[in-house]
Design a protein around this motif. Structure first.
Motif, PDB file in Angstrom:
ATOM      1  N   HIS A  55       0.179  -1.087  -0.488  1.00 44.33           N
ATOM      2  CA  HIS A  55      -0.651   0.206   0.324  1.00 44.33           C
ATOM      3  C   HIS A  55       0.128   1.142  -0.053  1.00 44.33           C
ATOM      4  O   HIS A  55       0.536   2.706  -0.873  1.00 44.33           O
ATOM      5  N   PHE A  56       1.755   1.108   0.722  1.00 40.87           N
ATOM      6  CA  PHE A  56       2.576   2.358   1.064  1.00 40.87           C
ATOM      7  C   PHE A  56       3.869   2.824  -0.080  1.00 40.87           C
ATOM      8  O   PHE A  56       4.525   3.631  -0.349  1.00 40.87           O
ATOM      9  N   ILE A  57       4.094   1.583  -0.171  1.00 42.82           N
ATOM     10  CA  ILE A  57       5.919   1.775  -0.812  1.00 42.82           C
ATOM     11  C   ILE A  57       5.411   1.501  -2.553  1.00 42.82           C
ATOM     12  O   ILE A  57       6.491   1.794  -3.099  1.00 42.82           O
ATOM     13  N   SER A  58       4.971  -0.379  -3.042  1.00 43.67           N
ATOM     14  CA  SER A  58       5.038  -0.574  -4.195  1.00 43.67           C
ATOM     15  C   SER A  58       3.707  -1.313  -4.306  1.00 43.67           C
ATOM     16  O   SER A  58       4.481  -2.016  -4.003  1.00 43.67           O
ATOM     17  N   LYS A  59       3.324  -1.618  -5.041  1.00 37.76           N
ATOM     18  CA  LYS A  59       2.059  -2.952  -5.857  1.00 37.76           C
ATOM     19  C   LYS A  59       3.418  -3.873  -6.223  1.00 37.76           C
ATOM     20  O   LYS A  59       2.965  -4.744  -6.735  1.00 37.76           O
ATOM     21  N   GLU A  60       4.238  -3.246  -7.263  1.00 34.51           N
ATOM     22  CA  GLU A  60       4.949  -4.023  -7.449  1.00 34.51           C
ATOM     23  C   GLU A  60       6.535  -4.705  -6.899  1.00 34.51           C
ATOM     24  O   GLU A  60       7.422  -5.446  -7.450  1.00 34.51           O
ATOM     25  N   LEU A  61       6.142  -4.883  -5.302  1.00 33.07           N
ATOM     26  CA  LEU A  61       7.613  -5.703  -4.366  1.00 33.07           C
ATOM     27  C   LEU A  61       6.759  -6.971  -5.049  1.00 33.07           C
ATOM     28  O   LEU A  61       6.201  -7.525  -4.839  1.00 33.07           O
ATOM     29  N   THR A  62       8.256  -7.143  -5.140  1.00 33.40           N
ATOM     30  CA  THR A  62       8.682  -8.743  -5.153  1.00 33.40           C
ATOM     31  C   THR A  62       8.624  -9.760  -3.947  1.00 33.40           C
ATOM     32  O   THR A  62       8.751  -8.613  -2.969  1.00 33.40           O
ATOM     33  N   GLY A  63       7.950 -10.775  -3.902  1.00 37.20           N
ATOM     34  CA  GLY A  63       8.409 -11.680  -2.848  1.00 37.20           C
ATOM     35  C   GLY A  63       9.783 -11.322  -2.051  1.00 37.20           C
ATOM     36  O   GLY A  63       9.404 -11.328  -0.233  1.00 37.20           O
ATOM     37  N   GLU A  64      10.488 -11.130  -2.477  1.00 33.47           N
ATOM     38  CA  GLU A  64      11.584 -11.483  -1.529  1.00 33.47           C
ATOM     39  C   GLU A  64      11.661 -10.171  -1.178  1.00 33.47           C
ATOM     40  O   GLU A  64      12.581  -9.887  -0.245  1.00 33.47           O
ATOM     41  N   GLU A  65      11.757  -8.765  -1.966  1.00 33.50           N
ATOM     42  CA  GLU A  65      11.325  -7.903  -1.017  1.00 33.50           C
ATOM     43  C   GLU A  65      10.573  -7.246   0.608  1.00 33.50           C
ATOM     44  O   GLU A  65      11.073  -6.540   0.715  1.00 33.50           O
ATOM     45  N   ILE A  66       9.192  -7.706  -0.014  1.00 30.96           N
ATOM     46  CA  ILE A  66       8.877  -7.688   0.922  1.00 30.96           C
ATOM     47  C   ILE A  66       9.359  -8.362   2.021  1.00 30.96           C
ATOM     48  O   ILE A  66       9.172  -8.041   3.309  1.00 30.96           O
ATOM     49  N   GLU A  67       9.762  -9.624   1.984  1.00 22.29           N
ATOM     50  CA  GLU A  67      10.491 -10.736   2.720  1.00 22.29           C
ATOM     51  C   GLU A  67      11.249  -9.653   3.708  1.00 22.29           C
ATOM     52  O   GLU A  67      11.973  -9.409   4.763  1.00 22.29           O
ATOM     53  N   LYS A  68      12.335  -9.141   3.095  1.00 25.39           N
ATOM     54  CA  LYS A  68      13.704  -8.249   3.191  1.00 25.39           C
ATOM     55  C   LYS A  68      13.111  -7.052   4.329  1.00 25.39           C
ATOM     56  O   LYS A  68      13.287  -6.552   4.909  1.00 25.39           O
ATOM     57  N   MET A  69      12.256  -6.339   3.046  1.00 27.09           N
ATOM     58  CA  MET A  69      11.314  -5.322   4.464  1.00 27.09           C
ATOM     59  C   MET A  69      11.039  -5.843   5.260  1.00 27.09           C
ATOM     60  O   MET A  69      11.022  -4.801   6.472  1.00 27.09           O
ATOM     61  N   SER A  70      10.083  -6.283   5.391  1.00 23.33           N
ATOM     62  CA  SER A  70       9.470  -6.714   6.663  1.00 23.33           C
ATOM     63  C   SER A  70      10.200  -7.688   8.103  1.00 23.33           C
ATOM     64  O   SER A  70      10.131  -6.592   9.312  1.00 23.33           O
ATOM     65  N   PHE A  71      11.433  -8.305   8.000  1.00 18.00           N
ATOM     66  CA  PHE A  71      12.264  -8.720   8.765  1.00 18.00           C
ATOM     67  C   PHE A  71      12.655  -7.286   9.055  1.00 18.00           C
ATOM     68  O   PHE A  71      13.475  -6.900  10.389  1.00 18.00           O
ATOM     69  N   GLU A  72      13.311  -6.518   8.374  1.00 16.56           N
ATOM     70  CA  GLU A  72      13.892  -4.735   8.951  1.00 16.56           C
ATOM     71  C   GLU A  72      12.720  -3.889   9.493  1.00 16.56           C
ATOM     72  O   GLU A  72      13.344  -3.347  10.775  1.00 16.56           O
ATOM     73  N   LYS A  73      11.340  -3.701   9.192  1.00 18.48           N
ATOM     74  CA  LYS A  73      10.620  -3.602  10.032  1.00 18.48           C
ATOM     75  C   LYS A  73      10.819  -3.857  11.614  1.00 18.48           C
ATOM     76  O   LYS A  73      10.444  -2.657  12.505  1.00 18.48           O
ATOM     77  N   GLU A  74      10.146  -5.372  11.207  1.00 17.41           N
ATOM     78  CA  GLU A  74      10.172  -6.013  12.743  1.00 17.41           C
ATOM     79  C   GLU A  74      11.839  -5.823  13.057  1.00 17.41           C
ATOM     80  O   GLU A  74      11.560  -5.213  14.934  1.00 17.41           O
ATOM     81  N   ALA A  75      12.794  -6.487  12.861  1.00 19.00           N
ATOM     82  CA  ALA A  75      13.932  -5.316  13.831  1.00 19.00           C
ATOM     83  C   ALA A  75      14.055  -4.577  14.579  1.00 19.00           C
ATOM     84  O   ALA A  75      14.179  -4.277  15.726  1.00 19.00           O
ATOM     85  N   TYR A  76      13.576  -3.143  13.778  1.00 20.75           N
ATOM     86  CA  TYR A  76      13.677  -1.850  13.868  1.00 20.75           C
ATOM     87  C   TYR A  76      12.484  -1.936  15.606  1.00 20.75           C
ATOM     88  O   TYR A  76      13.050  -1.304  16.047  1.00 20.75           O
ATOM     89  N   TYR A  77      11.309  -2.671  15.085  1.00 20.68           N
ATOM     90  CA  TYR A  77      10.720  -2.350  15.864  1.00 20.68           C
ATOM     91  C   TYR A  77      11.161  -3.117  16.910  1.00 20.68           C
ATOM     92  O   TYR A  77      10.252  -2.403  18.287  1.00 20.68           O
TER      93      TYR A  77
END
Length: 224
Positions: A55-77
């Motif tokens: 929704h916020f970054i891109s509807k074209e994100l790949t599964g690998e990109e989503i996984e990487k960003m999700s990991f980054e966000k949760e680690a920061y949280y």
């Protein structure tokens, strides 16, 4: 009600501001978009990371990109959680409530939009194994759509060996309350710790079985 299903973030643990802070960090880093108060209510709380990122970054994100960003966000949280150790406590009244439910043998579980790594973190920090069976917790594993779709609560009820109508759900998020309603949950209690969403919940008839600010009044509310 035969069983109780708890949301976790913003319900059992008042960490909504920490998740918001982590998402502000991620969106600022990867997108020119800004996050509005409406976005926080509708498009962040209760949603899966995949839905938020696309929704916020891109509807074209790949599964690998989503996984990487999700990991980054949760680690920061989780880093933010550990930096604010004085806030690492369960919602007021919850421990007593959980002890009472355990004493009566009431089936309980957690249904959360967060990922397994965070659930592991919560079990470690809050010693949730005192009350909950990890294997019966439902979290975002990518196998079902997130709230406001009803799947998470249907799955959680099934893990308790119950049908949704036999369960009570406690939720703080607009999307989560909507999901519980769609799932046909028997009783729905909204928790609104800061009193910010009560008028919206009432307007949309969410949490129609009661709205609480913490768990000290839970048994009074369900008995009324």
């Amino acid at each position: 009600m035969k069983g109780i299903i708890f949301d976790f973030n913003g319900t059992m643990f008042l960490d909504s501001h920490l998740h918001e802070q982590a998402w502000f960090y991620m969106v600022k880093k990867y997108s020119p978009k800004a996050i509005s108060d409406k976005d926080i209510l509708i498009n962040i709380h209760g949603r899966t990371n995949k839905e938020i990122l696309t929704h916020f970054i891109s509807k074209e994100l790949t599964g690998e990109e989503i996984e990487k960003m999700s990991f980054e966000k949760e680690a920061y949280y989780r880093e933010l959680c550990l930096k604010n150790k004085d806030e690492l406590k369960l919602t007021n009244g919850l421990v007593d409530m959980l002890n009472q439910l355990k004493a009566t043998g009431t089936p309980i579980t957690i249904a959360t939009a967060t990922v397994k790594e965070n659930v592991d973190f919560y079990f470690d920090i809050f010693h949730l194994e005192q009350w909950f069976d990890f294997d019966k917790v439902t979290f975002d594993d990518g196998s079902f759509p997130g709230k406001p779709e009803p799947d998470i609560f249907i799955i959680a009820a099934n893990k308790l060996g119950l049908i949704p109508n036999e369960c009570l759900v406690i939720e703080d998020a607009f999307s989560g309350l909507t999901a519980a309603k769609k799932a046909g949950i028997g009783k729905i209690i909204a928790i609104d710790p800061l009193g910010k969403n009560r008028s919206l919940f009432e307007e949309k008839q969410l949490g129609s079985d009661g709205i609480i600010t913490d768990f000290t009044t839970f048994f009074e509310v369900i008995a009324s």
